[in-house]
Design an enzyme around this catalytic site. Structure first.
Site, PDB file in Angstrom:
ATOM      1  N   GLU A 134       0.874  -1.303   0.564  1.00  0.00           N
ATOM      2  CA  GLU A 134       0.259  -0.190   0.127  1.00  0.00           C
ATOM      3  C   GLU A 134       1.277   1.010  -0.186  1.00  0.00           C
ATOM      4  O   GLU A 134       1.017   1.952  -0.641  1.00  0.00           O
ATOM      5  CB  GLU A 134      -0.642   0.051   1.009  1.00  0.00           C
ATOM      6  CG  GLU A 134      -1.884   1.069   1.263  1.00  0.00           C
ATOM      7  CD  GLU A 134      -2.371   1.488  -0.008  1.00  0.00           C
ATOM      8  OE1 GLU A 134      -3.592   0.363   0.708  1.00  0.00           O
ATOM      9  OE2 GLU A 134      -2.399   1.803  -0.516  1.00  0.00           O
ATOM     10  N   LYS A 210       4.688   4.163 -10.035  1.00  0.00           N
ATOM     11  CA  LYS A 210       3.590   4.152  -9.433  1.00  0.00           C
ATOM     12  C   LYS A 210       1.860   3.986  -9.944  1.00  0.00           C
ATOM     13  O   LYS A 210       0.933   3.133  -9.710  1.00  0.00           O
ATOM     14  CB  LYS A 210       2.839   5.381  -8.699  1.00  0.00           C
ATOM     15  CG  LYS A 210       4.239   5.437  -7.107  1.00  0.00           C
ATOM     16  CD  LYS A 210       4.570   6.597  -7.038  1.00  0.00           C
ATOM     17  CE  LYS A 210       5.047   6.938  -5.562  1.00  0.00           C
ATOM     18  NZ  LYS A 210       5.793   8.324  -5.466  1.00  0.00           N
TER      19      LYS A 210
HETATM   20  N1  HSE Z   1       9.717  10.515  -3.719  1.00  0.00           N
HETATM   21  C1  HSE Z   1       8.639  10.454  -3.412  1.00  0.00           C
HETATM   22  C2  HSE Z   1       7.148  11.911  -4.035  1.00  0.00           C
HETATM   23  C3  HSE Z   1       7.780   9.875  -2.959  1.00  0.00           C
HETATM   24  O1  HSE Z   1       7.738  12.417  -4.117  1.00  0.00           O
HETATM   25  O2  HSE Z   1       5.950  11.723  -4.061  1.00  0.00           O
HETATM   26  C4  HSE Z   1       8.236   8.164  -2.417  1.00  0.00           C
HETATM   27  O3  HSE Z   1       6.958   7.673  -3.751  1.00  0.00           O
END
Ligand code: HSE
Length: 446
Positions: A134, A210
């Site tokens: 998650e 993601k």
């Molecule tokens: N580097 C990511 C961001 C954080 O700036 O959203 C971790 O997913």
């Protein structure tokens, strides 16, 4: 593995950096609520990290802490291994080792899953163990759980949103200050919002990792992040923000995925990560700074929106520990435990709690008083408020309406609900007030 009837589940933590420390804090600070919901305790048994010297500011009483990752994975007291090392090779090896030894695994490592997800999920299926991730998408936002459970009855039509906090911070600051990308990025690095090597974030790769995970969950589609056309924010200049504003837009780095369904039921996926102009009035346009937001549209539910901290120690730890709890419940269920409590807390942990008296609640209010437009009326209204203990922050009096009535608008200072109620009663008792006054509370925390 915890056997039937056992009431404790052991957790082993690989990687004791920022997120690992957050996980320890959540497990310790929220141990009460965790066990009230689960009906048993989650016990942090072991931590392994190469750096065993740095003081992380948390108590490690009863926790074995060393650099022996293999020993942690093999430890029979450890039921669930949490991988928070980051990177690819070592993290992959530890995850696969843990799975092959029948351990459930939890990770926040989207890059690892984007590259080796198929292998890891395949191994976990074969070993019949759970994989929680998650925290890999949207930090503390329970977006994966929503897709898997809350929206499970839908054909998902689209998933889109702000999936990277670093770039959202940079874009927000570029618009706010009119400064160039490099200047804002440097400040973001100094403030700890951006990594020393910000490539993954500013080139859109982190968002693509993601989005690939979201696509799998939303559409049941196998798409790697390399299949997603990805553009970052490095070419944005101050003039783009000025012109976007003039056209009624704001610039956001969006991850977008849509499922197209042909008449004969064939599905194809449109996906991209790229800077996009979104209407100023849209909800996504108003997601500022390092926050994330994801909109999911389902055929039954319509549009839904999930907003929150996409990164950071405690928000990410919140998601990691939620995964631990879900897997721990599953272990208990297989061992003869019952289903998840429908009220989230175990029945024996639910007890009456006192309701806060409205008189103890403080806040500012807007009052609209319909008063006669005569000399001295304003001072009587102010007097009524003062007598009730309500301070006035500002007053606006509009022109007279028909019948010589005038709306007097008052913004109060923070006052107790009781004082505000007394003020309203006193106001409505004045003979210069001709209609019931209207109170609208100001909610500052929304
Ligand atoms: N580097 C990511 C961001 C954080 O700036 O959203 C971790 O997913």
């Amino acid at each position: 593995m915890v056997g039937s009837g056992s009431r404790r589940i052991g957790v082993g933590l690989l990687g004791f950096g920022t997120i690992g420390t957050g996980v320890v804090k959540v497990l310790q600070q929220n141990a009460d609520v965790i066990s009230q919901r689960l009906g048993f305790a989650l016990e942090l048994v072991r931590i392994a990290d190469l750096d065993t010297e740095t003081d992380r500011g948390v108590s490690l009483d009863g926790v074995r802490f060393d650099s022996d990752a293999a020993g942690l994975i093999a430890d029979p007291e450890v039921d669930i291994v949490v991988e928070l090392i980051g990177g690819y090779d070592i993290a992959r090896r530890f995850m696969l080792d843990a799975i092959s030894q029948g351990k459930h695994v939890v990770t926040a490592n989207k890059a690892l899953l984007a590259l080796h997800g198929k292998e890891i999920f395949g191994a976990a299926k074969e070993a019949a163990v759970g994989v929680g991730f998650e925290a890999a998408v949207g930090g503390g936002i329970p977006i994966l759980r929503s897709l898997r459970e809350g929206l499970a009855a839908n054909h998902v039509e689209s998933v889109l949103g702000i999936l990277n906090g670093t770039t959202n911070y940079v874009l927000t600051e570029m618009e706010r200050t009119g400064e160039a990308f490099d200047v804002v990025l440097k400040r973001a690095q100094e403030l700890g919002y951006a990594e020393a090597d910000p490539t993954f974030d500013v080139e859109g790769i982190d968002a693509a990792h993601k989005l690939a995970l979201l696509i799998g969950m939303a559409f049941g589609a196998e798409l790697t992040y390399e299949d997603i056309p990805t553009e970052g924010i490095v070419r944005m200049t101050p003039v783009d923000f000025q012109l976007a504003q003039e056209f009624g837009f704001r610039i956001k780095l969006l991850g977008i995925a849509k499922c197209h369904r042909s008449d004969d039921g064939e599905e194809s996926i449109e996906a991209r990560v790229a800077p996009a102009m979104v209407p100023l009035k849209s909800m996504l346009a108003n997601v500022d700074g390092a926050m994330n937001a994801v909109e999911v549209k389902g055929d039954a539910v319509g549009p839904t929106l999930y907003y929150g901290a996409g990164a950071g120690e405690m928000p990410t730890a919140s998601a990691v520990v939620a995964d631990l709890m879900e897997i721990a419940r599953e272990i208990q269920r297989e061992g003869g435990g019952g289903p998840v409590s429908p009220l989230s807390y175990q029945a024996e942990s639910i007890r009456p709690k006192a309701a806060v008296s409205p008189d103890e609640v403080e806040g500012r209010s807007y009052f609209r008083v319909s008063a006669q437009d005569e000399p001295g009326v304003l001072s009587r209204i102010a007097g009524a408020l003062g007598e009730s203990g309500v301070g006035i922050e500002s007053v606006i009096q509009r022109r007279s309406e028909q019948g010589g009535m005038v709306p007097v608008i008052i913004l109060t200072h923070p006052s107790s609900e009781g004082a505000l109620r007394r003020a309203l009663e006193t106001l409505d008792g004045l003979d210069c007030v001709q209609a019931p006054s209207v109170q609208i509370r100001i909610e500052e925390d929304v």
